[in-house]
Design an enzyme around this catalytic site. Sequence first.
Site, PDB file in Angstrom:
ATOM      1  N   GLU A  96      56.216  36.605  36.378  1.00 36.28           N
ATOM      2  CA  GLU A  96      56.428  35.252  35.906  1.00 36.28           C
ATOM      3  C   GLU A  96      55.626  34.965  34.642  1.00 36.28           C
ATOM      4  O   GLU A  96      54.542  35.505  34.443  1.00 36.28           O
ATOM      5  CB  GLU A  96      56.041  34.264  37.015  1.00 36.28           C
ATOM      6  N   CYS A 109      51.183  31.409  29.524  1.00 37.88           N
ATOM      7  CA  CYS A 109      50.441  32.211  30.491  1.00 37.88           C
ATOM      8  C   CYS A 109      51.268  33.466  30.784  1.00 37.88           C
ATOM      9  O   CYS A 109      52.379  33.376  31.302  1.00 37.88           O
ATOM     10  CB  CYS A 109      50.226  31.366  31.742  1.00 37.88           C
ATOM     11  N   CYS A 116      49.134  42.959  41.948  1.00 37.09           N
ATOM     12  CA  CYS A 116      47.758  43.253  41.537  1.00 37.09           C
ATOM     13  C   CYS A 116      47.078  43.989  42.672  1.00 37.09           C
ATOM     14  O   CYS A 116      47.239  43.646  43.840  1.00 37.09           O
ATOM     15  CB  CYS A 116      47.008  41.970  41.209  1.00 37.09           C
ATOM     16  N   CYS A 120      42.127  39.608  45.544  1.00 33.52           N
ATOM     17  CA  CYS A 120      41.243  38.451  45.712  1.00 33.52           C
ATOM     18  C   CYS A 120      41.799  37.605  46.853  1.00 33.52           C
ATOM     19  O   CYS A 120      43.017  37.447  46.976  1.00 33.52           O
ATOM     20  CB  CYS A 120      41.152  37.651  44.417  1.00 33.52           C
ATOM     21  N   CYS A 123      44.410  34.573  46.254  1.00 36.65           N
ATOM     22  CA  CYS A 123      45.414  34.723  45.190  1.00 36.65           C
ATOM     23  C   CYS A 123      46.709  35.278  45.759  1.00 36.65           C
ATOM     24  O   CYS A 123      46.714  36.345  46.385  1.00 36.65           O
ATOM     25  CB  CYS A 123      44.869  35.647  44.099  1.00 36.65           C
ATOM     26  N   CYS A 345      48.637  28.053  38.720  1.00 36.51           N
ATOM     27  CA  CYS A 345      47.817  29.250  38.901  1.00 36.51           C
ATOM     28  C   CYS A 345      47.861  29.713  40.340  1.00 36.51           C
ATOM     29  O   CYS A 345      47.694  28.916  41.247  1.00 36.51           O
ATOM     30  CB  CYS A 345      46.350  28.918  38.670  1.00 36.51           C
TER      31      CYS A 345
HETATM   32  N1  SAH Z   1      43.670  38.806  37.183  1.00 34.57           N
HETATM   33  C1  SAH Z   1      43.049  37.967  36.257  1.00 34.57           C
HETATM   34  C2  SAH Z   1      43.964  36.959  35.587  1.00 34.57           C
HETATM   35  C3  SAH Z   1      45.022  36.289  36.425  1.00 34.57           C
HETATM   36  S1  SAH Z   1      44.688  34.991  37.536  1.00 34.57           S
HETATM   37  C4  SAH Z   1      41.871  37.257  36.874  1.00 34.57           C
HETATM   38  O1  SAH Z   1      41.719  37.308  38.082  1.00 34.57           O
HETATM   39  O2  SAH Z   1      41.102  36.687  36.113  1.00 34.57           O
HETATM   40  C5  SAH Z   1      44.253  33.537  36.588  1.00 34.57           C
HETATM   41  C6  SAH Z   1      43.212  32.664  37.308  1.00 34.57           C
HETATM   42  O3  SAH Z   1      43.788  31.970  38.453  1.00 34.57           O
HETATM   43  C7  SAH Z   1      42.066  33.486  37.867  1.00 34.57           C
HETATM   44  O4  SAH Z   1      40.852  32.858  37.614  1.00 34.57           O
HETATM   45  C8  SAH Z   1      42.386  33.511  39.334  1.00 34.57           C
HETATM   46  O5  SAH Z   1      41.278  33.801  40.112  1.00 34.57           O
HETATM   47  C9  SAH Z   1      42.940  32.126  39.566  1.00 34.57           C
HETATM   48  N2  SAH Z   1      43.686  31.970  40.813  1.00 34.57           N
HETATM   49  C10 SAH Z   1      44.315  32.922  41.528  1.00 34.57           C
HETATM   50  N3  SAH Z   1      44.896  32.384  42.625  1.00 34.57           N
HETATM   51  C11 SAH Z   1      44.634  31.056  42.591  1.00 34.57           C
HETATM   52  C12 SAH Z   1      44.991  29.961  43.436  1.00 34.57           C
HETATM   53  N4  SAH Z   1      45.740  30.122  44.502  1.00 34.57           N
HETATM   54  N5  SAH Z   1      44.568  28.728  43.075  1.00 34.57           N
HETATM   55  C13 SAH Z   1      43.838  28.553  41.960  1.00 34.57           C
HETATM   56  N6  SAH Z   1      43.485  29.539  41.131  1.00 34.57           N
HETATM   57  C14 SAH Z   1      43.868  30.786  41.435  1.00 34.57           C
HETATM   58 FE1  SF4 Z   2      44.447  40.143  40.802  1.00 35.02          FE
HETATM   59 FE2  SF4 Z   2      44.811  37.657  41.642  1.00 35.02          FE
HETATM   60 FE3  SF4 Z   2      42.391  38.763  41.749  1.00 35.02          FE
HETATM   61 FE4  SF4 Z   2      43.436  38.112  39.359  1.00 35.02          FE
HETATM   62  S1  SF4 Z   2      42.894  36.691  41.008  1.00 35.02           S
HETATM   63  S2  SF4 Z   2      42.401  40.054  39.909  1.00 35.02           S
HETATM   64  S3  SF4 Z   2      45.613  38.536  39.757  1.00 35.02           S
HETATM   65  S4  SF4 Z   2      44.195  39.451  42.903  1.00 35.02           S
END
Ligand code: SAH
Ligand code: SF4
Length: 372
Positions: A96, A109, A116, A120, A123, A345
């Site tokens: 996306e 974005c 990934c 995390c 996420c 996000c």
């Molecule tokens: N992988 C990279 C960039 C993509 S995510 C990273 O982790 O930095 C972009 C941002 O959104 C990151 O800070 C991530 O931790 C955050 N994010 C992921 N899932 C989320 C959620 N469910 N609610 C709010 N922020 C989230």
């Molecule tokens: Fe991967 Fe989501 Fe963690 Fe970013 S926040 S490194 S996209 S698992």
Amino acid sequence: MTAQTGLVNLLGLTQPQLEQFFESIGEKRFRAGQVMKWIHHFGVDDFDSMTNLGKALREKLRACAEIRGPEIVSQDISSDGTRKWVVRVASGSCVETVYIPANGRGTLCVSSQAGCALDCSFCSTGKQGFNSDLTAAEIIGQVWIANKSFGTVPAKIDRAITNVVMMGMGEPLLNFDNVVAAMSIMMDDLGYGISKRKVTLSTSGVAPMIDKLGEVTDVALALSLHAPNDELRNQLVPINKKYPLDVVLAACRRYIDKLGEKRYLTVEYTLLQGVNDQPEHAEQMIALLADMPCKINLIPFNPFPHSGYERPSNNAIRRFQDLLQQAGYNVTVRTTRGDDIDAACGQLVGQVQDRTRRSERYIAVRQLNAEG
Ligand code: SAH
Ligand code: SF4
């Protein structure tokens, strides 16, 4: 070379790579500039439209090259102006791309991987597991598609897209070469001419790659912090076990110092109710970042099914922000945009065929928990 067609896809080539390509087919290097403008400023994908190339050259190009963006599966426009594309990449997965207009800026974005591997805990992309790295053409192709959707050309005059953030699906530092190439096209005047301060790479903290990044580019850097101590960060951002806070913050500091004056680290912090949103977390963060030139961006958690987390109340978010601000930090709270099209996000799900089969494990575990 595109696997399906055997043709060289010119979309993802940086200026030096395109010059090399023209040399390799016995043509002058300056053709690279002409073709880049056609591709990126005018959004052209067929050689016949390139009227300043002779007929013979156009035919030669048709025989060995192509301009192929990712396939658009859907395009949504939200009532607040946010746009979202789902595109299919060569591996078959979908990723996306989201466009967010706000305060005179237009931020795109962009995704760097299908899924990934870093998992995390909050996420939704991470929950799907990893499928594939995007090619440079698939990464810059998202900018190309978004830019074309605004209709006016050339891109440099239109400027609907003023900022790009590598904050879509995937960990950009784990697809290093393709991300660096795509960012170079974003910043190139023959590409999208976006300033290095307005292209931001967000990482969850792959420390050695932050140093490597500093050797090849000077884009803005964002660190996904999410927890102010190793114990909690190990749970939320598992790569912290490999590169703990002192290691990753030192790498960020080296990167920022190399950029020079007036540059700073953006610290992203997703607020999870009752997990990392308490005053003690703010106090620890104040101490942790004391020597870091930084701006803090708080992201209220965007819920998705079965996440197990909740977004804190507005009062709790304000309280957290106030504590940091009182300590002298510049703190913004990311407002949720494009909620109605699932473009916020962490809501970027795409349709990833999970090579790690994590999503199946995840669903199985959820079911077990629910049954138990
Ligand atoms: N992988 C990279 C960039 C993509 S995510 C990273 O982790 O930095 C972009 C941002 O959104 C990151 O800070 C991530 O931790 C955050 N994010 C992921 N899932 C989320 C959620 N469910 N609610 C709010 N922020 C989230
Ligand atoms: Fe991967 Fe989501 Fe963690 Fe970013 S926040 S490194 S996209 S698992």
